[in-house]
Enzyme design. Structure first.
Site, mmCIF file in Angstrom:
data_model
loop_
_atom_site.group_PDB
_atom_site.id
_atom_site.type_symbol
_atom_site.label_atom_id
_atom_site.label_comp_id
_atom_site.label_asym_id
_atom_site.label_seq_id
_atom_site.Cartn_x
_atom_site.Cartn_y
_atom_site.Cartn_z
ATOM 1 N N ALA A 35 53.880 48.295 50.946
ATOM 2 C CA ALA A 35 54.309 48.280 49.412
ATOM 3 C C ALA A 35 54.833 47.202 49.043
ATOM 4 O O ALA A 35 54.777 46.887 47.726
ATOM 5 C CB ALA A 35 55.092 49.644 49.243
ATOM 6 N N GLU A 91 48.517 35.630 57.872
ATOM 7 C CA GLU A 91 48.046 36.441 58.701
ATOM 8 C C GLU A 91 46.799 37.248 58.286
ATOM 9 O O GLU A 91 45.840 37.483 58.701
ATOM 10 C CB GLU A 91 49.008 37.445 59.215
ATOM 11 C CG GLU A 91 48.489 38.342 60.598
ATOM 12 C CD GLU A 91 49.899 39.038 61.137
ATOM 13 O OE1 GLU A 91 50.943 38.236 61.280
ATOM 14 O OE2 GLU A 91 49.899 40.416 61.324
HETATM 15 N N1 COA Z 1 66.214 54.379 60.513
HETATM 16 C C1 COA Z 1 65.658 55.546 60.476
HETATM 17 N N2 COA Z 1 64.290 55.525 60.009
HETATM 18 C C2 COA Z 1 63.992 54.527 59.360
HETATM 19 C C3 COA Z 1 64.646 53.451 59.224
HETATM 20 C C4 COA Z 1 66.115 53.255 59.792
HETATM 21 N N3 COA Z 1 66.729 52.156 59.778
HETATM 22 N N4 COA Z 1 64.018 52.414 58.500
HETATM 23 C C5 COA Z 1 62.950 53.053 58.109
HETATM 24 N N5 COA Z 1 62.963 54.242 58.401
HETATM 25 C C6 COA Z 1 61.626 55.326 58.220
HETATM 26 C C7 COA Z 1 61.466 55.341 56.828
HETATM 27 O O1 COA Z 1 62.215 56.306 56.190
HETATM 28 C C8 COA Z 1 60.024 55.909 56.806
HETATM 29 O O2 COA Z 1 59.941 57.118 57.257
HETATM 30 P P1 COA Z 1 58.870 58.117 56.457
HETATM 31 O O3 COA Z 1 57.602 57.616 56.900
HETATM 32 O O4 COA Z 1 58.985 59.457 57.047
HETATM 33 O O5 COA Z 1 59.217 57.985 54.901
HETATM 34 C C9 COA Z 1 59.625 54.877 58.063
HETATM 35 O O6 COA Z 1 60.483 54.746 58.920
HETATM 36 C C10 COA Z 1 58.592 53.830 57.688
HETATM 37 O O7 COA Z 1 59.473 53.024 56.884
HETATM 38 P P2 COA Z 1 59.165 51.988 55.721
HETATM 39 O O8 COA Z 1 60.030 51.150 55.212
HETATM 40 O O9 COA Z 1 58.048 52.890 54.803
HETATM 41 O O10 COA Z 1 57.891 51.126 56.653
HETATM 42 P P3 COA Z 1 56.661 50.294 56.083
HETATM 43 O O11 COA Z 1 55.411 50.919 56.341
HETATM 44 O O12 COA Z 1 57.090 49.641 54.943
HETATM 45 O O13 COA Z 1 56.912 49.055 57.535
HETATM 46 C C11 COA Z 1 57.896 47.691 59.024
HETATM 47 C C12 COA Z 1 57.895 48.502 57.605
HETATM 48 C C13 COA Z 1 59.081 46.888 59.382
HETATM 49 C C14 COA Z 1 57.657 49.048 59.913
HETATM 50 C C15 COA Z 1 56.313 46.796 58.931
HETATM 51 O O14 COA Z 1 56.671 46.088 57.934
HETATM 52 C C16 COA Z 1 56.412 46.371 60.084
HETATM 53 O O15 COA Z 1 55.744 46.760 61.032
HETATM 54 N N6 COA Z 1 56.766 44.950 60.398
HETATM 55 C C17 COA Z 1 56.781 44.246 61.516
HETATM 56 C C18 COA Z 1 55.429 43.266 61.892
HETATM 57 C C19 COA Z 1 55.310 42.488 60.925
HETATM 58 O O16 COA Z 1 56.447 41.849 60.134
HETATM 59 N N7 COA Z 1 54.124 41.687 60.403
HETATM 60 C C20 COA Z 1 53.907 40.858 59.357
HETATM 61 C C21 COA Z 1 52.933 40.171 59.473
HETATM 62 S S1 COA Z 1 51.462 41.324 58.730
#
Ligand code: COA
Length: 431
Positions: free
Chosen positions: A218, A238
């Site tokens: 998002a 990527e």
């Molecule tokens: N503590 C507890 N729970 C947490 C948290 C924290 N600090 N941060 C997030 N969460 C929970 C959220 O509430 C959410 O829960 P829900 O699904 O029940 O609502 C879930 O974890 C996912 O969080 P969200 O922010 O929606 O994740 P996302 O889908 O936007 O993904 C990453 C974020 C960081 C996981 C994702 O970007 C990633 O995998 N990054 C690493 C790889 C990368 O950067 N690749 C880049 C090139 S493509």
């Protein structure tokens, strides 16, 4: 090539026949993300009762990942290079394993014989006039895995868009399964007010003529919403998704100012809907290459004004980024985050951005934390981070002392958590 079937007649088999060649104890690497060869994986799963201890190496599993479901563990052991919705539970319950590795370096696990590949299951387009099949939406580690596998089984699927760059000749494929089926799609994410505010803050850091890397989800899509007034942006990422198509069609992304691969959309995999797949099909401006090229920090860094935009689960007050673990639970993986952050650091006028909502769990948890959760890994080190962005603003960390960083990060945390973060930072001696 009309007569290609005649030329490869001995290789043309059904999916069921092809997977008869998978043996117990083999390491099988499957095509990645939306490039998953669904018919081949389905046929392999059907052999579960006859197979034991087949290792399935896969990164972003966009299909149902039945090999990782309870009851499959005797037949298949999943080795995840990234954890997602369909594989997370299996890793958590120790029915599957997780291997940490920078995305750019995964090909070498296969080509250098660290994880020798017995069987590569890939999905490609039908061949062109010279007999070459395009890797379509997944070049990444799929191409190097196929190039080092003992046996290559390809699902030839006319729904796969023909992209430039990575290709494989029919001669290099051992068994061919002709099966047409629509590709797996990634639906556009829901973009709420928080994501929009983050997107607007990130967009301010992007100059005209910049080359962008966008992560998945998002936040990157929200950033794109605020780029409509920019000029001559480029893509070296990527992956990219439908949001990029909108800006390309609006003339905002032209790739004209890219320092290398000028004029081209460069990526290693693609995830989106039919809109994206139609856009890239036979588009001479789109090239997919193996991840050891696209994500190589040295290649990324050759772009002037390279901007990497990635997300995180948590950032501590020193600027350490956890993008992959919730406590000691593996939630995702490093993917290409560090590859692009390192690359953006090397780029002339480059910037790396970590963008995340200030809170999680409905506002109960601050994602700007005094310390990372116990058990969590550091995905990106504090030395590498330039900007952290939330809906409350931008914290610039590069060149800042620990004291300055802590203050800047508290300044972009959710107001409900600022005073407790300040107290924690003081108790820890950070401020
Ligand atoms: N503590 C507890 N729970 C947490 C948290 C924290 N600090 N941060 C997030 N969460 C929970 C959220 O509430 C959410 O829960 P829900 O699904 O029940 O609502 C879930 O974890 C996912 O969080 P969200 O922010 O929606 O994740 P996302 O889908 O936007 O993904 C990453 C974020 C960081 C996981 C994702 O970007 C990633 O995998 N990054 C690493 C790889 C990368 O950067 N690749 C880049 C090139 S493509």
């Amino acid at each position: 090539m009309n007569n290609w079937r005649n030329m490869v007649q001995s290789k043309l088999v059904s999916a069921g026949q092809a997977v008869q060649n998978i043996q117990s104890g083999d390491r099988v690497v499957t095509g990645h993300a939306c490039g998953e060869p669904c018919a081949l994986i389905e046929a392999m799963i059907a052999r579960a009762p006859e197979l034991t201890n087949v290792e399935i190496v896969h990164m972003v599993a966009m299909g149902p990942a039945k090999y990782a479901q309870p009851g499959m563990e005797k037949s298949f052991r999943h080795n995840a290079l990234f954890v997602g919705g369909t594989t997370r539970k299996a890793v958590e319950e120790k029915r599957a394993d997780f291997t940490p590795c920078f995305f750019s370096e995964i090909p070498r696990l296969f080509t250098d014989g660290i994880l020798p590949v017995d069987v590569a299951l890939i999905q490609v387009t039908p061949p062109d006039a010279e007999g070459y099949c395009s890797y379509g939406v997944s070049a990444d580690y799929t191409k190097p895995a196929a190039e080092s596998a003992r046996l290559v089984i390809a699902q030839v699927n006319s729904y796969v868009p023909r992209t430039g760059g990575a290709r494989i000749h029919l001669d290099a494929i051992n068994l061919i399964v002709e099966q047409d089926e629509p590709l797996i799609e990634l639906k556009p994410p829901k973009i709420g007010d928080v994501e929009k505010a983050i997107g607007e803050n990130v967009a301010r850091l992007i100059p005209d003529g910049a080359t962008l890397q966008l992560g998945i989800g998002a936040i990157p899509d929200a950033v794109l919403l605020f780029l409509t007034d920019k000029k001559d942006l480029g893509i070296h990422s990527e992956m990219f998704s439908d949001g990029v198509v909108v800006l390309a069609e609006a003339g905002v992304i032209t790739n004209r100012k890219k320092t290398i691969n000028t004029g081209k959309f460069m990526a290693t995999f693609l995830m989106g809907t039919k809109k994206l797949y139609d856009f890239v099909n036979n588009n001479p401006a789109v090239e997919l290459h193996s991840v050891d090229y696209i994500n190589d920090p040295y290649i990324v860094g050759q772009h002037d004004n390279m901007i990497s935009i990635n997300s995180a689960l948590q950032v501590d007050l020193m600027g350490q980024v956890n993008a992959e673990m919730i406590g000691s639970r593996q939630f995702s993986g490093v993917g290409g985050q560090v590859d692009f952050i390192r690359g953006a650091s090397c780029s002339l006028n480059g910037r790396s951005i970590i963008a995340l909502p200030s809170t999680a769990a409905g506002g109960k948890i601050s994602r700007i934390a005094c310390e990372l959760d116990r058990g969590a890994a550091v995905t990106t080190s504090r030395n590498d981070v330039h900007y952290v962005v939330t809906e409350f603003g931008v914290a610039e960390l590069r060149g800042k002392t620990l004291r300055e960083r802590a203050k800047a990060l508290i300044g972009i945390s959710h107001p409900d958590f600022r005073s407790s973060l300040m107290l924690d930072a003081q108790a820890k001696g950070l401020i």
